[in-house]
Write an enzyme that holds these catalytic residues in place. Sequence first.
Site, PDB file in Angstrom:
ATOM      1  N   ASP A   1      46.324  37.297  38.062  1.00 16.90           N
ATOM      2  CA  ASP A   1      46.775  36.407  37.280  1.00 16.90           C
ATOM      3  C   ASP A   1      46.671  36.911  35.823  1.00 16.90           C
ATOM      4  O   ASP A   1      45.645  36.320  35.148  1.00 16.90           O
ATOM      5  CB  ASP A   1      45.933  35.163  37.631  1.00 16.90           C
TER       6      ASP A   1
ATOM      7  N   GLU B   1      57.502  27.464  41.532  1.00 11.45           N
ATOM      8  CA  GLU B   1      56.621  27.640  42.678  1.00 11.45           C
ATOM      9  C   GLU B   1      55.109  27.409  41.719  1.00 11.45           C
ATOM     10  O   GLU B   1      54.530  26.218  42.136  1.00 11.45           O
ATOM     11  CB  GLU B   1      56.323  28.922  43.341  1.00 11.45           C
TER      12      GLU B   1
ATOM     13  N   GLU C   1      33.275  53.560  24.046  1.00  6.56           N
ATOM     14  CA  GLU C   1      32.747  52.797  25.092  1.00  6.56           C
ATOM     15  C   GLU C   1      33.256  53.735  26.506  1.00  6.56           C
ATOM     16  O   GLU C   1      34.328  53.855  26.727  1.00  6.56           O
ATOM     17  CB  GLU C   1      33.095  51.287  25.457  1.00  6.56           C
TER      18      GLU C   1
ATOM     19  N   GLU D   1      33.445  52.585  29.428  1.00  5.58           N
ATOM     20  CA  GLU D   1      34.406  51.563  29.893  1.00  5.58           C
ATOM     21  C   GLU D   1      35.684  51.299  29.395  1.00  5.58           C
ATOM     22  O   GLU D   1      36.502  50.502  29.655  1.00  5.58           O
ATOM     23  CB  GLU D   1      33.586  50.328  30.296  1.00  5.58           C
TER      24      GLU D   1
HETATM   25  O1  FUB Z   1      44.844  33.559  42.041  1.00  4.53           O
HETATM   26  C1  FUB Z   1      44.721  32.269  42.606  1.00  4.53           C
HETATM   27  C2  FUB Z   1      46.517  31.726  42.623  1.00  4.53           C
HETATM   28  O2  FUB Z   1      47.174  32.837  43.151  1.00  4.53           O
HETATM   29  C3  FUB Z   1      46.883  31.490  41.231  1.00  4.53           C
HETATM   30  O3  FUB Z   1      46.290  30.186  40.688  1.00  4.53           O
HETATM   31  C4  FUB Z   1      48.275  31.551  41.502  1.00  4.53           C
HETATM   32  O4  FUB Z   1      49.096  31.660  40.364  1.00  4.53           O
HETATM   33  C5  FUB Z   1      48.388  32.838  42.504  1.00  4.53           C
HETATM   34  O5  FUB Z   1      48.488  33.989  41.622  1.00  4.53           O
END
Ligand code: FUB
Length: 478
Positions: free
Chosen positions: A48, A222, A341, A343
């Site tokens: 995400d 969606e 860094e 990282e």
């Molecule tokens: O990462 C959890 C859920 O999966 C997210 O809120 C959605 O967008 C999907 O990626």
Amino acid sequence: MKFAIPRGRRRTVAWMVPLLCMLALVPGLRPAAARADNPIIQTIYTADPAPLVYNGRVYLYTGHDEDNSTYFTMKEWRVWSSADMVNWTDHGSPLNLASFSWASANAWAGQTIYRNGKFYWYVPMTVRATGQMGIGVAVSNSPTGPFTDAIGHPLVSNGQIDPTVFIDDDGQAYLYWGNPDLWYVKLNPDMASYAGSPAKIALTTAGFGTRTGDAARPTLFEEGPWVYKRNGLYYIVFAAKCCSEFIAYSTAPGPTGPWTYRGTIMPTQGSSFTNHPGVIDFNGGSYFFYHNGALPGGGGYTRSVAVEKFAYRADGTIPTITMTTTGAPQIGTLNPYTRQEAETIAWESGVETEPAAESGMDVGYIENGDYLKVKGVAFGAGASSFTARVASGTAGGRIELRLDSPTGTLAGTCTVPGTGGWQAWTTVSCPTSGATGTHDLYLRFTGGTGYLMNVNWWQFGPAGGTTGSAKRLTWPAG
Ligand code: FUB
């Protein structure tokens, strides 16, 4: 402090090394391992992506899929940043479920925005009292946190997820979110309250495309909306259809519509049944962030964030973007003569990161043969020394400085002693030679068995500089 993370994924990455070495012997395949820099984070599974451009850097806010997950088992959010789109600095986790006293689970997809000197991070979680998903807002004075709950309760809570936030040119801020609906509300200038009531954006097939075979969801929308404005046109990019999802988009003349469906950006690809968009312009280029299941052990619940560069067409439409293992090209080069860094990583094998007691994060869990790749390092006329901040609770090991591959030209070797603890930091230095021009730098770790050392930061000294001593130095922390 060492903490335990399941290491199954790390071992799977390690077994790829001999395979990649064999592939390197096949004509035409030699550079394959060195070029695989996408997904951009390999130390943990991330999902995400929500990029934010601020002060010449891209700050990337992500979720964290736990190792071996069989659901969206997510407890914290993470922050990364980059100035060149290929070397990403790990800023750790400045926000987690415990930051919200009212939340109980599901640290899912959020987005951060800057306004009036503060950073606001909108994130969905399960509300303990209702068991429904709600959206909280956290605030910080810094893009890397720490973030705290801005209001002590959900900002909105209607069982739906995936907030995206946008500030229009007139200063009006909008929060959008939803699955299965698409909601919005006008935020007040404090970014932590709103005027009026949340409203639904009408999901029409003209606006969001046609889905077949699901009477309850007649349009392609969606989840995972990402709203922005570019050259006067409003865009909503979203995860379409389920499952597997693809990424589509719509445009509108205003922030709430009317929307016109514009088609697919990224087709269904990449071993994860979800995908999630984040779109920015940075340094004259346009970038599309997404996630897939491309890392070893990856899948629908063990996802990884990746990025592609793209160009809008003259009419503002977005071309089809395909997932690659190369990712975006580097912007400029990395300066090895300023402190870097440990990282800050383009690619790694076998290591993990953790909070460092003296500052920021460190690279730890280092074993024999592990390495860090730092891409496009501009040595110029040449380096004469290498200095690193290190700690070891065992007997230490060696840092080999190699150019262009884990087995490339050896520019120097630094010996790291035992320091009496994994957070007992000291500074070591060693001479280097042969590092001129621009190369990918590999810090390859060698030594005995078990964990060898932690590394907090490193820096080269230029030929003719003053840091070429081979002796061990003791510098102040930080
Ligand atoms: O990462 C959890 C859920 O999966 C997210 O809120 C959605 O967008 C999907 O990626």
